[in-house]
Structures are given as structure tokens and as C-alpha cells.
Design a protein around this motif. Structure first.
Motif, PDB file in Angstrom:
ATOM      1  N   GLY A  50       0.818  -1.217   0.000  1.00  0.00           N
ATOM      2  CA  GLY A  50       0.000   0.000   0.000  1.00  0.00           C
ATOM      3  C   GLY A  50       0.845   1.258   0.000  1.00  0.00           C
ATOM      4  O   GLY A  50       0.558   2.224  -0.720  1.00  0.00           O
ATOM      5  N   LEU A  51       1.904   1.260   0.800  1.00  0.00           N
ATOM      6  CA  LEU A  51       2.803   2.413   0.827  1.00  0.00           C
ATOM      7  C   LEU A  51       3.521   2.588  -0.498  1.00  0.00           C
ATOM      8  O   LEU A  51       3.699   3.714  -0.973  1.00  0.00           O
ATOM      9  CB  LEU A  51       3.817   2.257   1.955  1.00  0.00           C
ATOM     10  CG  LEU A  51       3.252   2.418   3.360  1.00  0.00           C
ATOM     11  CD1 LEU A  51       4.282   2.005   4.401  1.00  0.00           C
ATOM     12  CD2 LEU A  51       2.806   3.850   3.603  1.00  0.00           C
ATOM     13  N   GLN A  52       3.914   1.489  -1.108  1.00  0.00           N
ATOM     14  CA  GLN A  52       4.605   1.571  -2.395  1.00  0.00           C
ATOM     15  C   GLN A  52       3.687   2.133  -3.484  1.00  0.00           C
ATOM     16  O   GLN A  52       4.117   2.932  -4.310  1.00  0.00           O
ATOM     17  CB  GLN A  52       5.130   0.191  -2.798  1.00  0.00           C
ATOM     18  CG  GLN A  52       6.282  -0.283  -1.938  1.00  0.00           C
ATOM     19  CD  GLN A  52       6.641  -1.705  -2.276  1.00  0.00           C
ATOM     20  OE1 GLN A  52       6.042  -2.632  -1.757  1.00  0.00           O
ATOM     21  NE2 GLN A  52       7.606  -1.865  -3.153  1.00  0.00           N
ATOM     22  N   VAL A  53       2.427   1.715  -3.483  1.00  0.00           N
ATOM     23  CA  VAL A  53       1.466   2.248  -4.461  1.00  0.00           C
ATOM     24  C   VAL A  53       1.271   3.743  -4.227  1.00  0.00           C
ATOM     25  O   VAL A  53       1.214   4.530  -5.175  1.00  0.00           O
ATOM     26  CB  VAL A  53       0.135   1.474  -4.415  1.00  0.00           C
ATOM     27  CG1 VAL A  53      -0.935   2.172  -5.240  1.00  0.00           C
ATOM     28  CG2 VAL A  53       0.335   0.050  -4.914  1.00  0.00           C
ATOM     29  N   ALA A  54       1.174   4.157  -2.960  1.00  0.00           N
ATOM     30  CA  ALA A  54       1.021   5.577  -2.654  1.00  0.00           C
ATOM     31  C   ALA A  54       2.230   6.373  -3.150  1.00  0.00           C
ATOM     32  O   ALA A  54       2.071   7.463  -3.719  1.00  0.00           O
ATOM     33  CB  ALA A  54       0.819   5.770  -1.154  1.00  0.00           C
ATOM     34  N   LEU A  55       3.445   5.851  -2.962  1.00  0.00           N
ATOM     35  CA  LEU A  55       4.643   6.524  -3.464  1.00  0.00           C
ATOM     36  C   LEU A  55       4.610   6.662  -4.984  1.00  0.00           C
ATOM     37  O   LEU A  55       4.950   7.709  -5.530  1.00  0.00           O
ATOM     38  CB  LEU A  55       5.898   5.743  -3.065  1.00  0.00           C
ATOM     39  CG  LEU A  55       6.429   5.937  -1.668  1.00  0.00           C
ATOM     40  CD1 LEU A  55       7.535   4.929  -1.375  1.00  0.00           C
ATOM     41  CD2 LEU A  55       6.943   7.347  -1.494  1.00  0.00           C
ATOM     42  N   ALA A  56       4.217   5.589  -5.657  1.00  0.00           N
ATOM     43  CA  ALA A  56       4.144   5.619  -7.122  1.00  0.00           C
ATOM     44  C   ALA A  56       3.110   6.632  -7.597  1.00  0.00           C
ATOM     45  O   ALA A  56       3.365   7.406  -8.527  1.00  0.00           O
ATOM     46  CB  ALA A  56       3.815   4.228  -7.657  1.00  0.00           C
ATOM     47  N   ALA A  57       1.939   6.637  -6.966  1.00  0.00           N
ATOM     48  CA  ALA A  57       0.876   7.570  -7.363  1.00  0.00           C
ATOM     49  C   ALA A  57       1.308   9.015  -7.140  1.00  0.00           C
ATOM     50  O   ALA A  57       1.070   9.890  -7.974  1.00  0.00           O
ATOM     51  CB  ALA A  57      -0.407   7.262  -6.588  1.00  0.00           C
ATOM     52  N   ARG A  58       1.957   9.256  -6.024  1.00  0.00           N
ATOM     53  CA  ARG A  58       2.428  10.615  -5.724  1.00  0.00           C
ATOM     54  C   ARG A  58       3.507  11.053  -6.719  1.00  0.00           C
ATOM     55  O   ARG A  58       3.516  12.185  -7.176  1.00  0.00           O
ATOM     56  CB  ARG A  58       2.961  10.655  -4.291  1.00  0.00           C
ATOM     57  CG  ARG A  58       3.481  11.979  -3.835  1.00  0.00           C
ATOM     58  CD  ARG A  58       2.335  12.908  -3.465  1.00  0.00           C
ATOM     59  NE  ARG A  58       2.807  14.212  -3.132  1.00  0.00           N
ATOM     60  CZ  ARG A  58       2.835  14.724  -1.912  1.00  0.00           C
ATOM     61  NH1 ARG A  58       2.403  14.022  -0.902  1.00  0.00           N
ATOM     62  NH2 ARG A  58       3.280  15.935  -1.713  1.00  0.00           N
ATOM     63  N   ALA A  59       4.412  10.142  -7.062  1.00  0.00           N
ATOM     64  CA  ALA A  59       5.454  10.466  -8.042  1.00  0.00           C
ATOM     65  C   ALA A  59       4.830  10.809  -9.389  1.00  0.00           C
ATOM     66  O   ALA A  59       5.237  11.772 -10.047  1.00  0.00           O
ATOM     67  CB  ALA A  59       6.435   9.306  -8.174  1.00  0.00           C
ATOM     68  N   LEU A  60       3.825  10.034  -9.813  1.00  0.00           N
ATOM     69  CA  LEU A  60       3.142  10.321 -11.080  1.00  0.00           C
ATOM     70  C   LEU A  60       2.427  11.667 -11.024  1.00  0.00           C
ATOM     71  O   LEU A  60       2.494  12.461 -11.959  1.00  0.00           O
ATOM     72  CB  LEU A  60       2.126   9.218 -11.404  1.00  0.00           C
ATOM     73  CG  LEU A  60       2.706   7.922 -11.944  1.00  0.00           C
ATOM     74  CD1 LEU A  60       1.656   6.818 -11.925  1.00  0.00           C
ATOM     75  CD2 LEU A  60       3.259   8.112 -13.352  1.00  0.00           C
TER      76      LEU A  60
END
Length: 117
Positions: A50-60
Motif C-alpha cells: 500500500g505504501l509503495q502504491v502511494a509513493l508511485a501515485a504521488r510520483a506520477l
């Protein structure tokens, strides 16, 4: 454009993950940015995905790669060394996560076409 690996800091798991990514991306892997969370916040085990997906979404969304720390010796052929936060053109981010019990999952996030350039 970027990969969020688990990068757990557990040598055996990290070697297996790096080998799998190298098998998929070949020599191109050396040119793909890595976004790592575990070195910054530790391995959140079941919560890591979940944290990794949040990081990816924020980076995008922000078109920025977060700072990356690395306390060891990054494997040659991986963009895993320490770097500051930086701007990046990101359209796709691959998230790879796994658990000590052998469960693994991957997800590709794509930048929304209506996002500001």
C-alpha cells in the motif's frame, strides 16, 4: 519510467528481486529510476504494498522522484544509490512487492491523460 521495488534490505530477497527485474528489463534496467521506501521507513511487511502504491501515485501526480537513501553497496546495473528529490517525466510506474512467505504482486500505474504536463 520508474520502478518501486520492495528493496527490503534482506540480501537474499533483494538479489532475487534484482535478478527478476534484470530478466524482464535486461540492460535497460540500468536506465530505469528506482523509488525505494524500505531504506527510509523500514519494511512495513504486509503494509509495504500500500505504501509503495502511494509513493508511485504521488510520483506520477507530482512528476517528481523522492529522495533515495542507500546505506550499503547498490548492485551494479541498478539505479539504487543515494540521490536527492528530483523532477522526472513519468508516465508509468511499476510497483513490485512481496512477502516473506513467498507472495508476490506487481502493479503498473499510468499517469492520467488529463494530468497537467
Amino acid at each position: 519510467d520508474a520502478i518501486v521495488p520492495l528493496a527490503s534490505g534482506i540480501p537474499q530477497m533483494d538479489r532475487a528481486e534484482a535478478g527478476a527485474l534484470a530478466a524482464v528489463f535486461g540492460p535497460r534496467l540500468a536506465d530505469i529510476e528506482l523509488i525505494t521506501a524500505c531504506p527510509n521507513i523500514g519494511n512495513c511487511t504486509a503494509g509495504a504494498g500500500g505504501l509503495q502504491v502511494a509513493l508511485a501515485a504521488r510520483a506520477l501526480r507530482d512528476q517528481r522522484l523522492p529522495a533515495r537513501i542507500h546505506a550499503g553497496s547498490p548492485r551494479t546495473g541498478l539505479r539504487a544509490g543515494p540521490v536527492p528529490t528530483r523532477a522526472a517525466r513519468l508516465d508509468h510506474v511499476l510497483v513490485c512487492t512481496g512477502a516473506l512467505g513467498g507472495q508476490n504482486a506487481s502493479l503498473v500505474l499510468k499517469r492520467h491523460p488529463d494530468a497537467a504536463s
